[in-house]
Design a protein around this motif. Structure first.
Motif, PDB file in Angstrom:
ATOM      1  N   VAL A 180       0.309  -1.609  -0.044  1.00  0.00           N
ATOM      2  CA  VAL A 180      -0.302   0.040   0.412  1.00  0.00           C
ATOM      3  C   VAL A 180       1.047   1.185  -0.500  1.00  0.00           C
ATOM      4  O   VAL A 180       1.751   1.077   0.651  1.00  0.00           O
ATOM      5  CB  VAL A 180      -1.568   0.809   1.541  1.00  0.00           C
ATOM      6  N   ARG A 181       0.922   1.836  -1.104  1.00  0.00           N
ATOM      7  CA  ARG A 181       1.235   3.501  -0.871  1.00  0.00           C
ATOM      8  C   ARG A 181       0.777   4.591  -0.543  1.00  0.00           C
ATOM      9  O   ARG A 181      -0.056   4.034  -0.600  1.00  0.00           O
ATOM     10  CB  ARG A 181       1.688   3.367  -2.758  1.00  0.00           C
TER      11      ARG A 181
ATOM     12  N   TYR B 245       7.159  12.008   8.009  1.00  0.00           N
ATOM     13  CA  TYR B 245       7.577  11.092   8.778  1.00  0.00           C
ATOM     14  C   TYR B 245       8.730  10.886   6.742  1.00  0.00           C
ATOM     15  O   TYR B 245       9.002  11.214   6.324  1.00  0.00           O
ATOM     16  CB  TYR B 245       6.903   9.504   8.812  1.00  0.00           C
ATOM     17  N   ARG B 246       7.527  11.453   5.888  1.00  0.00           N
ATOM     18  CA  ARG B 246       7.386  11.277   4.366  1.00  0.00           C
ATOM     19  C   ARG B 246       8.415  12.733   4.250  1.00  0.00           C
ATOM     20  O   ARG B 246       9.260  12.504   2.374  1.00  0.00           O
ATOM     21  CB  ARG B 246       5.732  11.567   3.370  1.00  0.00           C
TER      22      ARG B 246
ATOM     23  N   ASP C  19      12.352   7.733   2.876  1.00  0.00           N
ATOM     24  CA  ASP C  19      12.143   5.932   1.746  1.00  0.00           C
ATOM     25  C   ASP C  19      11.490   5.100   3.320  1.00  0.00           C
ATOM     26  O   ASP C  19      10.862   3.831   1.927  1.00  0.00           O
ATOM     27  CB  ASP C  19      13.345   5.490   1.305  1.00  0.00           C
ATOM     28  N   LYS C  20      11.754   4.641   3.901  1.00  0.00           N
ATOM     29  CA  LYS C  20      11.155   4.360   4.878  1.00  0.00           C
ATOM     30  C   LYS C  20       9.530   3.652   4.686  1.00  0.00           C
ATOM     31  O   LYS C  20       8.710   2.724   5.127  1.00  0.00           O
ATOM     32  CB  LYS C  20      11.568   4.256   6.356  1.00  0.00           C
ATOM     33  N   TYR C  21       9.203   5.609   4.663  1.00  0.00           N
ATOM     34  CA  TYR C  21       7.731   5.033   4.942  1.00  0.00           C
ATOM     35  C   TYR C  21       6.531   4.759   3.612  1.00  0.00           C
ATOM     36  O   TYR C  21       6.363   6.114   3.050  1.00  0.00           O
ATOM     37  CB  TYR C  21       7.180   6.570   5.275  1.00  0.00           C
TER      38      TYR C  21
ATOM     39  N   THR D   1       5.650   3.002   1.437  1.00  0.00           N
ATOM     40  CA  THR D   1       4.774   1.447   1.546  1.00  0.00           C
ATOM     41  C   THR D   1       4.270   1.374   3.026  1.00  0.00           C
ATOM     42  O   THR D   1       5.389   2.046   4.006  1.00  0.00           O
ATOM     43  CB  THR D   1       4.535   1.027   0.988  1.00  0.00           C
ATOM     44  N   VAL D   2       2.859   1.082   3.219  1.00  0.00           N
ATOM     45  CA  VAL D   2       2.658   0.985   5.159  1.00  0.00           C
ATOM     46  C   VAL D   2       3.606  -0.535   5.756  1.00  0.00           C
ATOM     47  O   VAL D   2       3.787  -0.458   6.575  1.00  0.00           O
ATOM     48  CB  VAL D   2       1.522   0.503   4.683  1.00  0.00           C
ATOM     49  N   GLN D   3       4.211  -1.128   4.458  1.00  0.00           N
ATOM     50  CA  GLN D   3       4.581  -2.658   4.461  1.00  0.00           C
ATOM     51  C   GLN D   3       6.309  -1.857   5.636  1.00  0.00           C
ATOM     52  O   GLN D   3       6.388  -2.507   5.924  1.00  0.00           O
ATOM     53  CB  GLN D   3       4.814  -2.961   3.712  1.00  0.00           C
ATOM     54  N   SER D   4       6.552  -1.069   4.661  1.00  0.00           N
ATOM     55  CA  SER D   4       8.387  -1.075   4.223  1.00  0.00           C
ATOM     56  C   SER D   4       8.073   0.092   6.179  1.00  0.00           C
ATOM     57  O   SER D   4       8.789   0.227   7.015  1.00  0.00           O
ATOM     58  CB  SER D   4       9.237   0.114   4.262  1.00  0.00           C
ATOM     59  N   MET D   5       7.116   0.539   6.410  1.00  0.00           N
ATOM     60  CA  MET D   5       6.879   1.899   7.336  1.00  0.00           C
ATOM     61  C   MET D   5       6.299   1.125   9.098  1.00  0.00           C
ATOM     62  O   MET D   5       7.602   1.147   9.504  1.00  0.00           O
ATOM     63  CB  MET D   5       5.821   2.322   7.534  1.00  0.00           C
ATOM     64  N   VAL D   6       6.322  -0.256   8.172  1.00  0.00           N
ATOM     65  CA  VAL D   6       5.596  -1.715   9.719  1.00  0.00           C
ATOM     66  C   VAL D   6       6.849  -1.434  10.313  1.00  0.00           C
ATOM     67  O   VAL D   6       7.137  -2.018  11.158  1.00  0.00           O
ATOM     68  CB  VAL D   6       4.257  -2.396   8.903  1.00  0.00           C
ATOM     69  N   GLU D   7       7.876  -2.446   9.175  1.00  0.00           N
ATOM     70  CA  GLU D   7       9.134  -3.136   9.182  1.00  0.00           C
ATOM     71  C   GLU D   7       9.787  -2.209   9.906  1.00  0.00           C
ATOM     72  O   GLU D   7      10.872  -2.577  10.317  1.00  0.00           O
ATOM     73  CB  GLU D   7       9.460  -3.474   7.926  1.00  0.00           C
ATOM     74  N   TYR D   8      10.057  -0.481   9.903  1.00  0.00           N
ATOM     75  CA  TYR D   8      10.763  -0.091  10.201  1.00  0.00           C
ATOM     76  C   TYR D   8      10.880   0.386  11.410  1.00  0.00           C
ATOM     77  O   TYR D   8      11.553   0.464  12.545  1.00  0.00           O
ATOM     78  CB  TYR D   8      11.171   1.315   9.008  1.00  0.00           C
TER      79      TYR D   8
END
Ligand code: 1PZ
Length: 214
Positions: A27-28, A67-68, A74-76, A78-85
């Protein structure tokens, strides 16, 4: 109706959600926020009685936008990269709000819950009878979703605000998509995308046990 409403169409807003899901089913964040910004504009057109709602939505949109715009942008992406980071770096308050009161994860979760309401509300509008009351569709879907996360005072204020909503057909025309029938057709096209965005996020949050973030 507020100024500027005549140039505003809900079509573009809902189209933003069609751009959210990437080929990898991520999810972007940017089109998600663009969609919410448009919804806030639309809400503001409905009257000042809704401003306590739009203000909260704007606050949350801005937290994630910050955050963006930060070094960690860059960590934000996508929602996936945000959660992981955020999880990997201990940036999420899991039990109680303390060191990280405005994490991306908890802030996004509030919008995600509101998206569930939006999905049900738009589906209720789409399938409702011509002369049905928007206020009833709105309060029934709110009670079945978002209200579960809100204290009494907010539920009360929301209930009062819903009373000023016009009938279904007038509401559909307010979307500026054309006739009520055209608005219904547009909802039918856009809703599957909103459902998909909701579903992917819900699965991600469930997988990481993030659905109850304080
Ligand atoms: C068409 C009519 C619009 C009805 C909108 C229905 C949603 C009612 C939501 C009432 C929210 C009231 C204000 C603040 C609530 C916050 O306490 C919560 C939790 O955040 P926290 O306190 O944990 O930081 N905020 C939310 O649940 C996010 C609500 C966003 C609502 C956006 C609605 C946009 C509507 C678009 C209409 C087309």
């Amino acid at each position: 109706m507020a100024e500027g409403a005549e140039t505003f169409s809900l079509r573009e807003v809902l189209v933003a959600f069609t751009a959210c899901v990437s080929e990898q089913r991520e999810v972007r964040v940017d089109p998600y926020l663009a969609g919410w910004k448009g919804l806030v504009r639309f809400l503001n057109c409905l009257g000042t009685i809704f401003s306590f709602i739009s203000k909260d939505a704007v606050t949350k949109i801005e937290i994630i936008e910050n955050y963006r715009n930060s070094d960690q942008r860059d960590k934000y992406l996508t929602v996936q990269s945000m959660v992981e980071y955020e999880l990997a770096n201990g940036l999420v308050d899991l039990q109680k709000r303390s060191e990280h009161p405005n994490s991306g994860c908890r802030t996004f979760l509030r919008l995600h819950r509101a998206l569930h309401w939006l999905q049900m509300f738009l589906e209720g509008l789409r399938t409702g009878e011509d002369n049905s009351k928007t206020s009833v569709i709105c309060s029934e879907t709110y009670d079945a979703s978002l209200a579960n996360y809100h204290p009494w005072i907010i539920r009360k204020a929301a209930g009062v605000a819903f009373c000023v909503l016009p009938t279904r057909n007038t509401f559909l025309e307010t979307m500026n998509v054309g006739t009520a029938e055209e608005a219904v057709a547009m909802l039918g096209d856009a809703l599957p995308y909103i459902c998909e965005v909701y579903k992917i996020t819900e699965e991600l949050y469930a997988q990481h046990k993030l659905l109850d973030l304080p």
